[in-house]
Design a protein around this motif. Structure first.
Motif, short mmCIF file in Angstrom:
data_model
loop_
_atom_site.label_atom_id
_atom_site.label_comp_id
_atom_site.label_asym_id
_atom_site.label_seq_id
_atom_site.Cartn_x
_atom_site.Cartn_y
_atom_site.Cartn_z
N SER A 13 0.81 -1.22 0.00
CA SER A 13 0.00 0.00 0.00
C SER A 13 0.84 1.27 0.00
O SER A 13 0.34 2.35 -0.30
CB SER A 13 -0.96 0.02 1.20
N THR A 43 -1.64 8.78 5.94
CA THR A 43 -1.71 7.37 5.55
C THR A 43 -2.32 6.54 6.67
O THR A 43 -3.18 5.68 6.44
CB THR A 43 -0.30 6.84 5.21
N THR A 47 -5.85 4.66 6.38
CA THR A 47 -5.92 3.21 6.58
C THR A 47 -6.98 2.88 7.61
O THR A 47 -7.80 1.96 7.41
CB THR A 47 -4.55 2.65 7.00
N ASN A 126 -5.20 4.08 -1.56
CA ASN A 126 -5.20 2.93 -0.67
C ASN A 126 -6.56 2.61 -0.05
O ASN A 126 -6.66 1.66 0.72
CB ASN A 126 -4.19 3.15 0.46
N LEU A 129 -7.92 -0.86 -0.96
CA LEU A 129 -7.07 -1.88 -0.36
C LEU A 129 -7.34 -2.02 1.13
O LEU A 129 -7.39 -3.12 1.67
CB LEU A 129 -5.60 -1.51 -0.62
N SER A 147 1.47 0.48 8.42
CA SER A 147 1.38 1.31 7.22
C SER A 147 2.04 2.67 7.46
O SER A 147 2.76 3.18 6.58
CB SER A 147 -0.09 1.48 6.83
N ILE A 182 0.31 -6.81 -4.03
CA ILE A 182 -1.12 -6.73 -3.70
C ILE A 182 -1.83 -8.03 -4.11
O ILE A 182 -2.60 -8.60 -3.34
CB ILE A 182 -1.77 -5.51 -4.38
#
Length: 192
Positions: A13, A43, A47, A126, A129, A147, A182
């Motif tokens: 990611s 990030t 996430t 992201n 994901l 992450s 991924i």
């Protein structure tokens, strides 16, 4: 096994962060530690939000199919990035982000406001994901922390080495590597 999956999620990611750091370094644009921490924090938050959204979807999806669905979402995202990478290379179109647009004042440094814009741009990629990762059952807090850490490390180290041969070689293949990682994450979670 979840530790491996969380690590694989963090690496895949944040592959764009690795590319961005190298690209900025090659153009002598410095990403300072505070700007890097802002990008990593965005990030982290992105996430968390996307994974909580994925957990919410579990209330509407039977547990018997949730894990398979999460794996399929992750594999589909990986395939999308792989096809995009192959398309750009077949057409010989640069998949390069226009990185100069984030250094708006042309100072050679990414300032705080520029770091927010860059962080949001990197995090938007992201979201899908993160949703898939939570559906397959990855621990939300652990995944977000990993992450964040990988984001900060990738940007810092790749920005430092941005102007050497290794970064120029890897820069061509970061999307390919990320796509494969991924897909690998999705396949591993589907099988196990």
């Amino acid at each position: 096994m979840q530790i491996f999956s969380i690590l694989l999620f963090g690496l895949s990611s944040n592959i764009d962060n690795l590319f961005i750091g190298m690209a900025y370094g090659a153009k002598k644009i410095k990403i300072g530690m505070i700007s890097n921490l802002i990008i990593g924090s965005i990030t982290f938050i992105g996430t968390l939000v996307s994974m909580f959204l994925g957990k919410t979807l579990l209330y509407f999806i039977p547990l018997s199919i949730a894990s398979a669905l999460g794996s399929i979402i992750i594999i589909a995202i990986g395939c999308f990035y792989l096809i995009k990478y192959l398309y750009y290379n077949i057409k010989k179109i640069s998949g390069d982000l226009q990185i100069e647009k984030y250094d708006k004042d042309k100072s050679g440094n990414i300032e705080l406001s520029e770091a927010f814009a860059l962080g949001f741009a990197l995090t938007i990629n992201n979201i899908g994901l993160g949703i898939g990762a939570s559906i397959i059952g990855l621990n939300i807090i652990a995944t977000a922390i990993v992450s964040f850490l990988i984001s900060v490390v990738f940007i810092h180290t790749s920005n430092l080495v941005g102007n050497n041969y290794v970064s120029k070689f890897l820069g061509k293949y970061t999307e390919l590597i990320g796509s494969v990682m991924i897909i690998l994450l999705g396949v591993c979670e589907f099988i196990l």
